[in-house]
Design a protein around this motif. Structure first.
Motif, PDB file in Angstrom:
ATOM      1  N   LEU A   1      -1.208   9.986  29.983  1.00 57.83           N
ATOM      2  CA  LEU A   1       0.222   9.975  29.662  1.00 57.83           C
ATOM      3  C   LEU A   1       0.468   9.297  28.319  1.00 57.83           C
ATOM      4  O   LEU A   1       1.318   9.739  27.532  1.00 57.83           O
ATOM      5  N   LEU A   2      -0.277   8.230  28.041  1.00 56.91           N
ATOM      6  CA  LEU A   2      -0.156   7.552  26.752  1.00 56.91           C
ATOM      7  C   LEU A   2      -0.556   8.477  25.615  1.00 56.91           C
ATOM      8  O   LEU A   2       0.096   8.499  24.557  1.00 56.91           O
ATOM      9  N   SER A   3      -1.605   9.252  25.825  1.00 60.06           N
ATOM     10  CA  SER A   3      -2.042  10.190  24.780  1.00 60.06           C
ATOM     11  C   SER A   3      -0.993  11.270  24.536  1.00 60.06           C
ATOM     12  O   SER A   3      -0.784  11.694  23.401  1.00 60.06           O
ATOM     13  N   LEU A   4      -0.321  11.705  25.593  1.00 56.79           N
ATOM     14  CA  LEU A   4       0.746  12.703  25.434  1.00 56.79           C
ATOM     15  C   LEU A   4       1.931  12.117  24.680  1.00 56.79           C
ATOM     16  O   LEU A   4       2.557  12.802  23.857  1.00 56.79           O
ATOM     17  N   LEU A   5       2.239  10.859  24.951  1.00 60.97           N
ATOM     18  CA  LEU A   5       3.310  10.188  24.200  1.00 60.97           C
ATOM     19  C   LEU A   5       2.963  10.136  22.717  1.00 60.97           C
ATOM     20  O   LEU A   5       3.826  10.352  21.848  1.00 60.97           O
ATOM     21  N   MET A   6       1.694   9.840  22.433  1.00 60.87           N
ATOM     22  CA  MET A   6       1.235   9.817  21.047  1.00 60.87           C
ATOM     23  C   MET A   6       1.363  11.196  20.417  1.00 60.87           C
ATOM     24  O   MET A   6       1.771  11.343  19.250  1.00 60.87           O
ATOM     25  N   TRP A   7       1.023  12.235  21.174  1.00 57.58           N
ATOM     26  CA  TRP A   7       1.118  13.615  20.688  1.00 57.58           C
ATOM     27  C   TRP A   7       2.567  13.979  20.350  1.00 57.58           C
ATOM     28  O   TRP A   7       2.854  14.509  19.275  1.00 57.58           O
ATOM     29  N   PHE A   8       3.495  13.699  21.263  1.00 61.39           N
ATOM     30  CA  PHE A   8       4.897  14.043  21.037  1.00 61.39           C
ATOM     31  C   PHE A   8       5.495  13.230  19.890  1.00 61.39           C
ATOM     32  O   PHE A   8       6.314  13.738  19.119  1.00 61.39           O
ATOM     33  N   TYR A   9       5.070  11.976  19.778  1.00 61.40           N
ATOM     34  CA  TYR A   9       5.518  11.157  18.648  1.00 61.40           C
ATOM     35  C   TYR A   9       5.028  11.756  17.344  1.00 61.40           C
ATOM     36  O   TYR A   9       5.757  11.826  16.351  1.00 61.40           O
ATOM     37  N   GLY A  10       3.782  12.221  17.330  1.00 61.39           N
ATOM     38  CA  GLY A  10       3.215  12.811  16.126  1.00 61.39           C
ATOM     39  C   GLY A  10       3.916  14.101  15.730  1.00 61.39           C
ATOM     40  O   GLY A  10       4.164  14.348  14.537  1.00 61.39           O
ATOM     41  N   ILE A  11       4.232  14.930  16.712  1.00 62.03           N
ATOM     42  CA  ILE A  11       4.908  16.194  16.413  1.00 62.03           C
ATOM     43  C   ILE A  11       6.264  15.939  15.743  1.00 62.03           C
ATOM     44  O   ILE A  11       6.679  16.668  14.836  1.00 62.03           O
TER      45      ILE A  11
ATOM     46  N   ALA B   1      -3.674  12.382  13.236  1.00 64.32           N
ATOM     47  CA  ALA B   1      -3.631  13.229  12.041  1.00 64.32           C
ATOM     48  C   ALA B   1      -2.196  13.507  11.609  1.00 64.32           C
ATOM     49  O   ALA B   1      -1.931  13.751  10.427  1.00 64.32           O
ATOM     50  N   PHE B   2      -1.260  13.488  12.555  1.00 68.22           N
ATOM     51  CA  PHE B   2       0.144  13.674  12.208  1.00 68.22           C
ATOM     52  C   PHE B   2       0.646  12.553  11.299  1.00 68.22           C
ATOM     53  O   PHE B   2       1.545  12.742  10.483  1.00 68.22           O
TER      54      PHE B   2
ATOM     55  N   ILE C   1      -7.036  13.694  22.619  1.00 72.02           N
ATOM     56  CA  ILE C   1      -5.640  13.937  22.237  1.00 72.02           C
ATOM     57  C   ILE C   1      -5.088  12.763  21.442  1.00 72.02           C
ATOM     58  O   ILE C   1      -4.445  12.951  20.401  1.00 72.02           O
ATOM     59  N   PHE C   2      -5.327  11.546  21.927  1.00 69.91           N
ATOM     60  CA  PHE C   2      -4.783  10.359  21.274  1.00 69.91           C
ATOM     61  C   PHE C   2      -5.320  10.218  19.854  1.00 69.91           C
ATOM     62  O   PHE C   2      -4.544  10.015  18.902  1.00 69.91           O
ATOM     63  N   LEU C   3      -6.634  10.335  19.697  1.00 70.04           N
ATOM     64  CA  LEU C   3      -7.233  10.159  18.372  1.00 70.04           C
ATOM     65  C   LEU C   3      -6.866  11.312  17.439  1.00 70.04           C
ATOM     66  O   LEU C   3      -6.581  11.096  16.258  1.00 70.04           O
TER      67      LEU C   3
END
Length: 263
Positions: A245-255, A168-169, A162-164
């Motif tokens: 949780l860190l990877s989810l934060l990265m995901w939401f930041y990317g979105i 792409a965002f 998820i983090f990596l």
């Protein structure tokens, strides 16, 4: 509602794979043989040198099987993140934003990979074999800890995907990062105590992949943890949750930064 939809997507994915049953089974067979060959090569290596930094064949087999099994667990749900940048570039991610499921959940369900059966079979077989051969006290607490480690290791691999993929965002392309991920996975197929201070520190505090298999194995086997204390293995589940949780934060930041192909 969400779980029901998720399971329905997975069922449809399974049915679509079974439409090409021959190709699916050949793929499973090929992957299985590949991993068996990896274990055989490692066995031959250990037979040559007897031990690797004090770790015998059964102990190293435990390390590798934990690595492969937990990788399969995380990749079954999130391997599609290795090609997520193509969805971002093409704008194909837009349709996931209008789904009744959360976009990440929809992606996981729609792209769920049932092809990791071979990984589970091979890694699970060698895991059981190594546990039978190991001379350790298999108390209820140890067995419970092993079960938790399998889940937390899968969570660690899922976090990495998820983090990596979420990069792409920001940078559009993220596939090059998965090359680094693959290389680091190879590092933890051996006890990290064979590496120097920098690599051990990196795999412990920088990119904490050693918590997937090495530190938990040190606890189970009551072995010396190298330059860092043995008790680190006990917090492996907490490290896995923190990384996820860190990877989810990265995901939401990317979105929040995402713009479709149409702008």
């Amino acid at each position: 509602m969400g779980l029901s939809l998720f399971l329905r997507f997975v069922l449809y994915k399974f049915k679509s794979q079974m439409e090409y049953r021959g190709a699916f089974l050949i793929g499973i067979w090929g992957q299985g043989l590949g991993y068996v060959a990896d274990f055989v090569v490692l066995w031959l290596l250990v037979q040559k040198f007897q031990t690797i930094n004090g770790w015998n064949w059964s102990e190293i087999a435990l390390l590798v099987s934990l690595n492969v099994f937990t990788y399969a667990l995380g990749a079954s749900f999130f391997y599609h993140m290795t090609g997520f940048d193509s969805l971002v570039i093409s704008g194909g991610f837009d349709r996931y934003l209008t789904s009744p499921l959360h976009p990440l959940t929809h992606l996981s369900a729609n792209q769920f990979n049932i092809g990791y059966i071979a990984h589970f079979i091979v890694a699970g077989s060698f895991l059981i074999l190594s546990l039978v051969q190991l001379e350790t006290d298999w108390s209820i607490a140890t067995i419970f800890f092993l079960g938790v480690v399998l889940v937390s290791g899968g969570l660690m691999h899922a976090a990495a995907f998820i983090f990596l993929g979420s990069w792409a965002f920001i940078f559009t392309s993220s596939q090059f990062l998965f090359t680094l991920y693959g290389a680091l996975r190879d590092f933890i197929s051996y006890p990290i105590s064979i590496y120097g201070f920098f690599v051990q520190t990196l795999l412990t505090f920088g990119i904490p992949f050693a918590f997937i298999n090495y530190y938990p194995s040190v606890v189970i086997l009551s072995k010396d943890g190298g330059i860092f204390p043995t008790w680190l293995g006990l917090i492996a589940p907490l490290v896995a949750v923190a990384c996820f949780l860190l990877s989810l934060l990265m995901w939401f930041y990317g979105i929040k930064r995402y713009q479709s192909a149409g702008g």
